[in-house]
Enzyme design. Structure first.
Site, short mmCIF file in Angstrom:
data_model
loop_
_atom_site.label_atom_id
_atom_site.label_comp_id
_atom_site.label_asym_id
_atom_site.label_seq_id
_atom_site.Cartn_x
_atom_site.Cartn_y
_atom_site.Cartn_z
N ASN A 161 -30.80 -1.72 60.51
CA ASN A 161 -30.74 -0.51 59.68
C ASN A 161 -32.15 -0.12 59.24
O ASN A 161 -32.92 -0.98 58.80
CB ASN A 161 -29.87 -0.74 58.44
N SER B 226 -33.92 6.12 56.67
CA SER B 226 -33.75 6.98 57.84
C SER B 226 -32.57 7.90 57.65
O SER B 226 -31.70 7.67 56.80
CB SER B 226 -33.54 6.12 59.08
N LYS C 84 -26.35 2.57 73.81
CA LYS C 84 -27.68 1.99 73.69
C LYS C 84 -27.84 0.74 74.57
O LYS C 84 -28.91 0.47 75.11
CB LYS C 84 -27.99 1.65 72.22
N SER D 195 -34.41 0.58 70.63
CA SER D 195 -32.97 0.32 70.73
C SER D 195 -32.44 -0.12 69.36
O SER D 195 -33.11 0.08 68.34
CB SER D 195 -32.69 -0.74 71.79
N LYS E 80 -27.66 8.46 66.96
CA LYS E 80 -27.48 7.14 66.34
C LYS E 80 -26.47 7.11 65.19
O LYS E 80 -26.18 6.05 64.66
CB LYS E 80 -28.82 6.63 65.82
N LYS F 236 -27.04 -2.85 67.34
CA LYS F 236 -25.64 -2.57 67.69
C LYS F 236 -25.41 -2.65 69.21
O LYS F 236 -24.26 -2.58 69.67
CB LYS F 236 -25.24 -1.18 67.18
N ARG G 154 -36.60 18.18 70.42
CA ARG G 154 -35.83 19.38 70.75
C ARG G 154 -35.46 20.22 69.53
O ARG G 154 -35.14 21.39 69.65
CB ARG G 154 -34.58 19.01 71.54
N SER H 13 -36.06 10.23 62.10
CA SER H 13 -36.55 9.30 61.08
C SER H 13 -37.49 8.27 61.68
O SER H 13 -38.59 8.03 61.17
CB SER H 13 -35.36 8.59 60.42
#
Length: 705
Positions: free
Chosen positions: A666, A670, A641, A626, A587, A629, A534, A512
């Site tokens: 947030n 995403s 992270k 990053s 994530k 969180k 990937r 996203s």
């Protein structure tokens, strides 16, 4: 009770009125072939009760014992009179007696023979909760069933596997929506079909076009004739109406008894009146418009043409013909009558076109009784293709309470919404306030959360296109609508100086954040954009999207894993990127909690491999994406992270590469965003779940196409 009363009254009246026809048909059947006049067959009625359905006999006496159980195509067993009766459906007339005694109704599912009912007894359990009928929706679809089955190599199998299930479906649909209004519409549509008149008086979109007008009929030829000669026909009709209005004006002026002298005046001036009005009507184009699209514009032209021609006629009578005794009141009476006549013959075509007897529409409650709300309601009422029926307005201006706009009443305020939803049961709520505040929208969503109802809104005023239908621009409430502050735009010029002419590599480009970075970076003219991902499907989607834009620079898709040092070094050595955006990461908090080792491998080790490779191959700038969180982490995802940030800081101390850390909150839209989860919960009718009632989050908006 009303349905049964209607059946009894109409069946009794029908038997009385058709008695001579019934007698004539009976005699013709007797003269045509041997056997009884009435054919009786056992059918299954309401509550699975068998009864004897009555029809005029249309087949030979030995027909039940020979041939197929179904009548197919030009069946040789049908008599000469029988063929005529079947074509006109006159063989069904004796069923008026079945209706009178209570075995049947005028409208209801057609009764089937016991062998078909027993095969699908569970399906018929709902169908046979009502009386069977002479006609229904299935009768309209299969009005010539014998001809349809004639094309099948196995008519019996075709009927049981295809036709009968569709009849049952239509019967169930009728039962769920049955009303006297729908019954009247079905009866009228049946009569129109039998008369081969290509008019549709009701629409039901869910029925897949049950009611199709007949393709060829005498009415089609008549319609073609009228369209070919419509202009001369309109001129002749207008001339008749001009003369009729003038005569009626004289008659009204003299209370129905026109004196001999005034009648002479009428005859002396009527030709001049016709000529003057004819020229005026031609100038105003009254003989050119299509009546089925009659509108206010046409009414303005009618009024303009009549008033102008009246003024010219007044001057002609007094100053050219010198008839000073011509009553002045007749000019006014004549003009008023003619406007009514001209509008009266044109409006029915528009009314009949836009107002079918029965049309299943979505009930819509409109929030906002301002200009936008008026526009939405006007279009819903005037354009049947939207299939919407506005049932009321909601507006916080108490001065508008119980007022009407286009016949639609202002029912109450926003605080009354729960009561209005319970009482009127709308299927959709349209927020017709283009610049509604986010707090207002969130309050509406909370109020409507207990109800399974669709919530729509209009775009902002600056986005609302004046030259397009307002209804066509109605959309779902989007995430940005609910934000309490406007999105902050990028400093485009500074970003352009950073990216222009550079080779840019994005890891996790199919995710996203990575895909949105790719979209934004294409706006700033990089030399080459490398998409490193990937997951081949995600990589294919973003590359295809960007490739379709025909960008003036290369967009290179690269399949690879950030934990694969050899593959990453190969890419860096071959393309020598100057800027690297590291967005590859796991994530999804709940999934990471259940798979901590994978999170450590991807978020920590993958970041170290990528950062070291970037430093080794001389990448100028390394931007690490990053998360908030990572601050005092309380989850595996936040902890990994945070470790990745520490790795970046450690490598940055001894590297010539400039490392930057960017923490996102947030990301709206995403993959895995809580807002998408909220939208899914709202669409499903709730409830909307939150982590904690006191939580406050900052969010980054992600624009997916």
């Amino acid at each position: 009770m009303m349905k049964r009363t209607f059946d009894i009254c109409m069946a009794a009246l029908g038997l009385v009125l058709t008695a001579p026809l019934l007698a004539i048909i009976s005699v013709l059947i007797k003269l045509d072939s041997q056997g009884p006049v009435i054919f009786r067959q056992v059918r299954v009625g309401q509550g699975f009760r068998p009864f004897a359905i009555q029809k005029f006999r249309t087949m030979t006496v030995d027909a039940p014992g020979t041939g197929l159980p179904l009548t197919v195509g030009q069946d040789s067993r049908i008599t000469r009179i029988g063929r005529i009766l079947r074509k006109c459906k006159l063989d069904e007339l004796p069923q008026l007696w079945n209706v009178l005694v209570g075995d049947m109704s005028f409208v209801g599912p057609r009764p089937e023979v016991p062998r078909y009912v027993e095969r699908l007894r569970s399906e018929f359990s709902e169908v046979l909760t009502v009386r069977p009928g002479i006609t229904d929706l299935a009768s309209l679809r299969y009005i010539d069933e014998a001809s349809i089955l004639a094309y099948s190599s196995n008519p019996e199998e075709e009927y049981q596997l295809k036709v009968l299930p569709e009849k049952i479906r239509l019967a169930k649909f009728y039962i769920r929506h049955m009303s006297l209004r729908l019954d009247l519409a079905i009866i009228m549509q049946t009569l129109l079909h039998l008369a081969r008149i290509p008019v549709v008086v009701f629409t039901l979109p869910a029925l897949k076009a049950v009611v199709d007008p007949p393709s060829a009929s005498p009415w089609t030829s008549l319609s073609s004739f009228i369209m070919r000669w419509r202009k001369p026909i309109i001129v002749v009709l207008d001339v008749v109406l001009i003369i009729l209005a003038d005569y009626c004006a004289f008659a009204l002026r003299y209370d129905g008894s026109i004196p001999e002298g005034e009648l002479h005046t009428f005859e002396q001036t009527v030709l001049a009146l016709v000529a003057i009005r004819g020229v005026a009507f031609a100038l105003f184009g009254l003989n050119e418009g299509l009546w089925r699209y009659t509108s206010i514009w046409d009414l303005q032209n009618i009024i303009g043409g009549v008033l102008i021609s009246t003024i010219v006629f007044y001057g002609w009578v007094h100053w050219v013909m010198g008839i000073s005794s011509y009553p002045r009141s007749i000019f006014a009476i004549d003009a008023i009558l003619l406007i009514g006549f001209l509008a009266g013959v044109r409006l029915p075509a528009r009314v009949l076109r836009d107002k079918p007897i029965f049309q299943k529409k979505r009930k819509v409650l409109v929030i906002g009784a301002g200009d936008s709300g008026e526009r939405v309601v006007r279009e819903m009422k005037s354009r049947t293709e939207f299939n919407c029926q506005p049932i009321g307005f909601v507006d916080d201006n108490v001065g508008l309470l119980n007022q009407r706009i286009h016949g639609v009443r202002v029912l109450g305020t926003v605080q009354d919404l729960p009561k209005l939803i319970e009482g009127f049961k709308p299927e959709m709520v349209v927020i017709a306030e283009p610049n509604a505040a986010p707090e207002f929208l969130r309050d509406l969503v909370i109020k409507l959360e207990p109800y399974n109802i669709s919530i729509k809104t209009l775009p902002a005023k600056e986005e609302l296109l004046a030259d397009q239908s307002a209804v066509s621009q109605i959309r779902n409430v989007s995430i940005p609508d609910l934000l309490s502050r406007a999105p902050i735009s990028l400093d485009n010029e500074a970003t352009r100086r950073m990216v222009r002419g550079k080779c840019v590599l994005i890891t996790g480009a199919g995710g996203s954040i990575g895909s949105e970075l790719a979209r934004q970076i294409t706006l700033f003219e990089p030399k080459v954009l490398l998409l490193y991902e990937r997951h081949e499907n995600s990589l294919y989607n973003i590359h295809k999207e960007l490739d379709d834009k025909r960008l003036p620079f290369s967009v290179v898709p690269l399949i690879g894993d950030v934990t694969d040092a050899q593959r990453l070094c190969t890419v860096l050595e071959q393309y020598k990127p100057q800027i690297l955006f590291h967005a590859a990461a796991h994530k999804h908090v709940p999934l990471v909690e259940m798979n901590p080792l994978e999170a450590v491998k991807n978020n920590c080790i993958g970041t170290r491999v990528t950062a070291e490779a970037a430093s080794l191959y001389g990448v100028e700038q390394f931007v690490h994406i990053s998360t908030d969180k990572a601050v005092n982490p309380s989850s595996v995802m936040g902890a990994t992270k945070r470790v990745a940030e520490l790795i970046i800081q450690d490598i940055a101390r001894s590297s010539r590469t400039r490392f930057l850390l960017v923490r996102f909150g947030n990301v709206l839209g995403s993959s895995g965003s809580v807002l998408l989860r909220f939208q899914e919960q709202i669409r499903a009718g709730g409830p909307v779940t939150v982590t904690h009632p006191e939580i406050v989050k900052e969010r980054l908006r992600c624009n997916h196409p």
